[in-house]
Design a protein around this motif. Structure first.
Motif, PDB file in Angstrom:
ATOM      1  N   SER A  69      -0.425  -5.685   5.378  1.00 49.71           N
ATOM      2  CA  SER A  69      -0.114  -4.737   4.314  1.00 49.71           C
ATOM      3  C   SER A  69      -0.112  -3.301   4.820  1.00 49.71           C
ATOM      4  O   SER A  69      -0.722  -2.981   5.840  1.00 49.71           O
ATOM      5  N   TYR A  92      -1.711  -1.099  -2.079  1.00 47.85           N
ATOM      6  CA  TYR A  92      -1.266  -1.774  -0.867  1.00 47.85           C
ATOM      7  C   TYR A  92       0.017  -2.540  -1.178  1.00 47.85           C
ATOM      8  O   TYR A  92       0.267  -2.941  -2.324  1.00 47.85           O
ATOM      9  N   SER A  93       0.810  -2.772  -0.176  1.00 49.20           N
ATOM     10  CA  SER A  93       2.022  -3.569  -0.354  1.00 49.20           C
ATOM     11  C   SER A  93       2.369  -4.236   0.964  1.00 49.20           C
ATOM     12  O   SER A  93       1.987  -3.772   2.041  1.00 49.20           O
ATOM     13  N   LEU A  94       3.076  -5.345   0.830  1.00 47.87           N
ATOM     14  CA  LEU A  94       3.543  -6.061   2.018  1.00 47.87           C
ATOM     15  C   LEU A  94       4.844  -6.756   1.707  1.00 47.87           C
ATOM     16  O   LEU A  94       5.205  -6.959   0.543  1.00 47.87           O
TER      17      LEU A  94
END
Length: 398
Positions: A69, A92-94
């Motif tokens: 992430s 958060y990001s992925l």
């Protein structure tokens, strides 16, 4: 227990992981119509609350998710790409494909059988299954076959939207509203990795048709949107094709089911309920469904009927307020032109409070937070909070 999960998205895979962790004796198969890695969209966002839960439930996959992430700090809202206002927070990001790869690998390591490229048309294909978990998304074919039994209600939002990527990496969760000859059009963007950002474009029907977006092909659509959002893209390009297929315009599908349970079949994730993407909770709710269902089955042992009933009743109660907030958020964006005559700070505040009641003093607090010194202090506090929560859940130092 012999369990079949239909759909290898976050809901189906994470349920298989969670159930196996609680009872390795379960015989679990996950069946997916698409090939491995095929997914619609680009990035998945989440917050510390979900990360805390994932570390408690399965530390192994949680560590891999966090490692894959990227962090975004602050939200920025822009009008015409120039006038800006800010909101605090972080997340958060992925990449969605990376998430599915992590979950599939973890599920297989626990003994889950995953079968890709198999389309399931009806639950009658699994006469020996003790439980069928339907996790095949908002357009679930299985749910459609039993719409009367589930009490399914499906409706669509009025705004067209398209889910794109961009090679411009945003470090903030960014909204930009641009006025065109046909009306307002906007995007929200956030990083999916260190190289790519998710870029979702949204507008009202009249604007969409007025710009000719209902008639343009893939390349023409991308080029027009690049011109409209040129200031925010800052030389970056938009990407339409994900896993070989171009993105298409959609209308958000709202799904509500009076019950998520029919005989030995249970709905989870978007097959059971959807929340509009402007509140960004779909993946979180899918994974929480997976954990709760697995835990209910574990606690009730052989009495799966009671476990499923508890999951159904308690799940509806838990998600009701979030679905209401999501409907309110969707309605706000479908009528956003009512608010776009305001200055950027007032507009930003209205947007941030679209599904909640606020006290009068909170607008003054919002204005104070536009000051750069105050924003830097808030970012410092957020950094401390992230560090503390990461240490508390035992996250490895990065």
């Amino acid at each position: 227990m012999k369990i079949v999960c239909i759909g290898a998205g976050p809901a189906g895979l994470y349920f298989a992981i969670s159930a196996k962790l609680r009872d390795a004796g379960h015989d679990i198969s996950v069946i997916e119509r698409d090939p491995p890695g095929a997914t619609y969209g680009w990035g998945v966002g989440y917050g510390d609350e979900l990360l805390d839960t994932l570390f408690r439930n399965d530390r192994e996959s949680a560590r891999r998710i966090r490692s894959a992430s990227v962090l975004w700090e602050e939200q920025v809202i822009a009008l015409h790409g120039a006038d800006r206002a800010y909101l605090g927070g972080y997340g958060y990001s992925l990449n969605r494909a990376s998430l599915l790869e992590i979950l599939a690998k973890r599920a297989r390591s626990l003994g889950v059988n995953i079968e890709y490229r198999r389309a399931v048309e009806d639950i009658s294909e699994f006469p020996d299954a003790d439980l069928v978990v339907v996790a095949d998304g908002a357009n679930s074919r299985i749910r459609q076959n039993y719409a009367k039994e589930f009490g399914t209600e499906v409706s669509q939002g009025s705004n067209p939207y398209i889910w794109l990527g961009t090679d411009r990496v945003f470090d903030k969760f960014t909204y930009d509203f641009e006025e065109t000859r046909a009306g307002w059009i906007w995007f929200h963007a956030y990083p999916s990795s260190n190289e790519i950002s998710t870029f979702v474009v949204d507008c009202q029907e009249d604007t969409w048709r007025g710009l000719g977006l209902d008639q343009l092909g893939d390349e023409e659509t991308v080029h027009l949107l690049e011109r409209i959002f040129a200031r925010s893209l800052d030389g970056g390009s938009l990407i339409s094709r994900s896993r070989g297929r171009p993105a298409s315009w959609q209308r958000f599908t709202q799904v509500y089911n009076q019950t998520w349970l029919h005989d030995n079949v249970v709905l989870i994730g978007d097959a059971a309920h959807t929340t509009h993407f402007t509140i960004g909770s779909g993946t979180m709710l899918a994974m929480l469904d997976a954990i709760v269902l697995a835990q209910k089955l574990f606690e009730r042992g052989d009495d799966s009927a009671v476990a499923l009933k508890e999951f159904d009743v308690e799940g509806h109660a838990a998600i009701g307020h979030m679905q209401a907030a999501a409907r309110t958020s969707m309605a706000w964006f479908e009528n956003v032109d009512r608010y776009l005559d305001r200055n950027v700070h007032e507009f930003c505040y209205t947007m941030s409070t679209r599904h909640s009641v606020q006290h009068p003093w909170q607008f003054q607090y919002h204005l104070m937070n536009q000051n750069l010194v105050v924003r830097k202090a808030l970012r410092l506090l957020a950094t401390g909070s992230r560090w503390y929560r990461a240490r508390r859940r035992g996250e490895p130092r990065r």
